[in-house]
Design an enzyme around this catalytic site. Structure first.
Site, PDB file in Angstrom:
ATOM      1  N   ARG A 224       0.855  -1.186   0.000  1.00 56.99           N
ATOM      2  CA  ARG A 224       0.000   0.000   0.000  1.00 56.99           C
ATOM      3  C   ARG A 224       0.899   1.247   0.000  1.00 56.99           C
ATOM      4  O   ARG A 224       1.948   1.260   0.649  1.00 56.99           O
ATOM      5  CB  ARG A 224      -0.907   0.043   1.242  1.00 56.99           C
ATOM      6  CG  ARG A 224      -2.119  -0.881   1.158  1.00 56.99           C
ATOM      7  CD  ARG A 224      -3.122  -0.436   0.082  1.00 56.99           C
ATOM      8  NE  ARG A 224      -4.286  -1.303  -0.056  1.00 56.99           N
ATOM      9  CZ  ARG A 224      -4.422  -2.278  -0.959  1.00 56.99           C
ATOM     10  NH1 ARG A 224      -3.461  -2.543  -1.826  1.00 56.99           N
ATOM     11  NH2 ARG A 224      -5.538  -2.989  -1.022  1.00 56.99           N
ATOM     12  N   HIS A 272      -1.214  -0.116 -10.013  1.00 54.59           N
ATOM     13  CA  HIS A 272      -1.963  -1.035  -9.137  1.00 54.59           C
ATOM     14  C   HIS A 272      -2.433  -2.268  -9.910  1.00 54.59           C
ATOM     15  O   HIS A 272      -3.618  -2.600  -9.923  1.00 54.59           O
ATOM     16  CB  HIS A 272      -3.157  -0.321  -8.470  1.00 54.59           C
ATOM     17  CG  HIS A 272      -3.595  -1.013  -7.197  1.00 54.59           C
ATOM     18  ND1 HIS A 272      -4.046  -0.358  -6.086  1.00 54.59           N
ATOM     19  CD2 HIS A 272      -3.642  -2.342  -6.861  1.00 54.59           C
ATOM     20  CE1 HIS A 272      -4.354  -1.228  -5.136  1.00 54.59           C
ATOM     21  NE2 HIS A 272      -4.110  -2.442  -5.583  1.00 54.59           N
TER      22      HIS A 272
HETATM   23  P1  NAP Z   1      -2.018 -10.972   5.231  1.00 58.99           P
HETATM   24  O1  NAP Z   1      -2.077 -12.420   4.908  1.00 58.99           O
HETATM   25  O2  NAP Z   1      -2.984 -10.395   6.200  1.00 58.99           O
HETATM   26  O3  NAP Z   1      -0.529 -10.678   5.740  1.00 58.99           O
HETATM   27  C1  NAP Z   1      -0.142  -9.457   6.279  1.00 58.99           C
HETATM   28  C2  NAP Z   1       1.268  -9.590   6.827  1.00 58.99           C
HETATM   29  O4  NAP Z   1       1.670  -8.298   7.332  1.00 58.99           O
HETATM   30  C3  NAP Z   1       1.346 -10.564   8.004  1.00 58.99           C
HETATM   31  O5  NAP Z   1       2.558 -11.290   7.942  1.00 58.99           O
HETATM   32  C4  NAP Z   1       1.366  -9.627   9.213  1.00 58.99           C
HETATM   33  O6  NAP Z   1       2.054 -10.127  10.336  1.00 58.99           O
HETATM   34  C5  NAP Z   1       2.151  -8.462   8.652  1.00 58.99           C
HETATM   35  N1  NAP Z   1       1.905  -7.256   9.459  1.00 58.99           N
HETATM   36  C6  NAP Z   1       0.739  -6.608   9.674  1.00 58.99           C
HETATM   37  N2  NAP Z   1       0.930  -5.558  10.510  1.00 58.99           N
HETATM   38  C7  NAP Z   1       2.243  -5.569  10.812  1.00 58.99           C
HETATM   39  C8  NAP Z   1       3.052  -4.754  11.629  1.00 58.99           C
HETATM   40  N3  NAP Z   1       2.551  -3.715  12.318  1.00 58.99           N
HETATM   41  N4  NAP Z   1       4.369  -5.043  11.724  1.00 58.99           N
HETATM   42  C9  NAP Z   1       4.894  -6.101  11.050  1.00 58.99           C
HETATM   43  N5  NAP Z   1       4.180  -6.915  10.259  1.00 58.99           N
HETATM   44  C10 NAP Z   1       2.877  -6.646  10.141  1.00 58.99           C
HETATM   45  O7  NAP Z   1      -2.140 -10.087   3.913  1.00 58.99           O
HETATM   46  P2  NAP Z   1      -1.803 -10.511   2.402  1.00 58.99           P
HETATM   47  O8  NAP Z   1      -2.914 -11.252   1.808  1.00 58.99           O
HETATM   48  O9  NAP Z   1      -0.452 -11.132   2.373  1.00 58.99           O
HETATM   49  O10 NAP Z   1      -1.777  -9.068   1.703  1.00 58.99           O
HETATM   50  C11 NAP Z   1      -0.861  -8.065   2.113  1.00 58.99           C
HETATM   51  C12 NAP Z   1      -1.244  -6.737   1.481  1.00 58.99           C
HETATM   52  O11 NAP Z   1      -0.970  -6.755   0.084  1.00 58.99           O
HETATM   53  C13 NAP Z   1      -2.743  -6.404   1.532  1.00 58.99           C
HETATM   54  O12 NAP Z   1      -3.125  -5.910   2.799  1.00 58.99           O
HETATM   55  C14 NAP Z   1      -2.858  -5.341   0.457  1.00 58.99           C
HETATM   56  O13 NAP Z   1      -2.602  -4.086   1.031  1.00 58.99           O
HETATM   57  C15 NAP Z   1      -1.726  -5.701  -0.529  1.00 58.99           C
HETATM   58  N6  NAP Z   1      -2.232  -6.154  -1.838  1.00 58.99           N
HETATM   59  C16 NAP Z   1      -1.875  -5.471  -2.958  1.00 58.99           C
HETATM   60  C17 NAP Z   1      -2.300  -5.880  -4.219  1.00 58.99           C
HETATM   61  C18 NAP Z   1      -1.864  -5.182  -5.461  1.00 58.99           C
HETATM   62  O14 NAP Z   1      -2.370  -5.461  -6.554  1.00 58.99           O
HETATM   63  N7  NAP Z   1      -0.915  -4.272  -5.379  1.00 58.99           N
HETATM   64  C19 NAP Z   1      -3.145  -7.008  -4.327  1.00 58.99           C
HETATM   65  C20 NAP Z   1      -3.506  -7.678  -3.154  1.00 58.99           C
HETATM   66  C21 NAP Z   1      -3.043  -7.252  -1.926  1.00 58.99           C
HETATM   67  P3  NAP Z   1       1.512 -11.411  11.148  1.00 58.99           P
HETATM   68  O15 NAP Z   1       1.718 -12.565  10.195  1.00 58.99           O
HETATM   69  O16 NAP Z   1       2.412 -11.477  12.312  1.00 58.99           O
HETATM   70  O17 NAP Z   1       0.074 -11.175  11.458  1.00 58.99           O
END
Ligand code: NAP
Length: 309
Positions: A224, A272
């Site tokens: 993000r 994006h």
């Molecule tokens: P997810 O499974 O919820 O994983 C989020 C990760 O971030 C987890 O490892 C979490 O830690 C870590 N995290 C959250 N808060 C944190 C903090 N304060 N300090 C350190 N680590 C932290 O999410 P995901 O499915 O992998 O997706 C991640 C992000 O990718 C989405 O939220 C979205 O913003 C982005 N995204 C972008 C696109 C694009 O097209 N550009 C598409 C899809 C998603 P824990 O494991 O310890 O909980």
């Protein structure tokens, strides 16, 4: 009895209604998939950030709001939402993200730009190091970060993961906490951000943390826009201390034409497109969660509202 499923993402109805109907049928779910309904009769809501639906109060019977997006920062703080919220974890979305991250990592690792843009026909025979000599930091080790880390590790990149909580992931050493962040940034030549936008992650890369990176380091941000302090990033890039940033996400999208990111030769903007939810596989994920809701099983990919992701 037939369920009422409100598809509250009109912009993508054309893309989804056939695949959703088919997925519901495959899961033996009898349902009316509709775009309008009496709120008191709705059993599930399918949602996207573009959705006009913002007041969830009248949906008194609704058992879950099912997001078509992985990132839920635009709905998670909605005070009217009392129903469980599930985010999207779609195998095809993950596949797309792995391809984007691996592709852009290899671009910078191999120094491809030098040969693609070589108007003066310079014979620069500098050989890039092997992947095993190029440390990568994966900030965020969730569904997407873990898949990308494993794909890079399979190419021999020494990947270190960083997340909020402690993790044990095959082949990937993982760190957490403030000290862990310092450690992972101090050694990374390529940093990938796959964190959600929350109050804790906003401006995670700022003047202080960017300064921890080795000279010439490259940043890939498909997470993000708000994860990085724009001005601090521009300062590090324009001074030549950091090598490049490839950014897929921005505080404002589309990125305004007069935004300095467009003008920087050290920034690549992708609009994006790193990873899109694909209707075929996403419809199956939605149907599976409705099936679980009806069977009294815990929902998959439930968002922790207090944590914000
Ligand atoms: P997810 O499974 O919820 O994983 C989020 C990760 O971030 C987890 O490892 C979490 O830690 C870590 N995290 C959250 N808060 C944190 C903090 N304060 N300090 C350190 N680590 C932290 O999410 P995901 O499915 O992998 O997706 C991640 C992000 O990718 C989405 O939220 C979205 O913003 C982005 N995204 C972008 C696109 C694009 O097209 N550009 C598409 C899809 C998603 P824990 O494991 O310890 O909980």
């Amino acid at each position: 009895m037939s369920l009422t499923i409100l598809f509250a993402a009109p912009a993508v109805w054309g893309e989804y209604h056939v695949t959703l109907e088919a997925a519901l049928k495959r899961s033996n779910i009898k349902a009316n998939l509709v775009q309008t309904a009496d709120p008191a009769q709705v059993d599930y809501i399918i949602y996207a950030p573009s959705s006009p639906l913002q007041d969830f109060t009248p949906y008194t019977r609704c058992k879950a709001v099912l997001s078509l997006w992985a990132g839920v920062e635009r709905i998670v703080g909605n005070a009217s939402l009392s129903q469980p919220l599930c985010r999207m974890v779609d195998p095809a979305l993950t596949e797309g993200m792995v391809e984007w991250v691996v592709g852009h990592t290899l671009r910078h690792h191999l120094g491809m730009d030098r040969h693609i843009n070589n108007p003066d026909h310079i014979w620069d025979a500098t050989v890039p190091p092997l992947a095993r000599e190029r440390p990568v930091a994966m900030l965020g080790m969730g569904a997407l970060g873990t898949a990308c880390a494993q794909a890079l590790a399979a190419l021999n990149f020494p990947v270190t993961g960083w997340s909020r909580t402690e993790k044990a992931v095959d082949r990937i050493p993982c760190l957490n906490g403030t000290d862990g962040l310092t450690q992972v940034l101090q050694t990374a030549q390529i940093v990938v951000l796959l964190l959600p936008k929350t109050p804790d992650t906003e401006n995670l890369l700022n003047a202080r943390t960017l300064a921890l990176l080795p000279d010439g380091a490259v940043i890939l941000n498909p997470g993000r826009g708000a994860l990085i302090d724009d001005a601090a990033l521009l300062a590090e890039l324009s001074s030549g201390r950091l090598g490049h940033a490839t950014l897929d996400v921005f505080r404002q999208e589309p990125l305004p034409q007069d935004h300095p990111f467009w003008a920087s030769p050290r920034i690549t903007v992708t609009p994006h497109i790193a990873a899109d939810t694909r209707s075929e596989s996403a419809a199956s994920v939605i149907a599976e969660n409705i099936h679980r809701g009806e069977a009294g099983l815990p929902f998959l990919h439930l968002v922790d509202r207090a944590r914000g992701y």
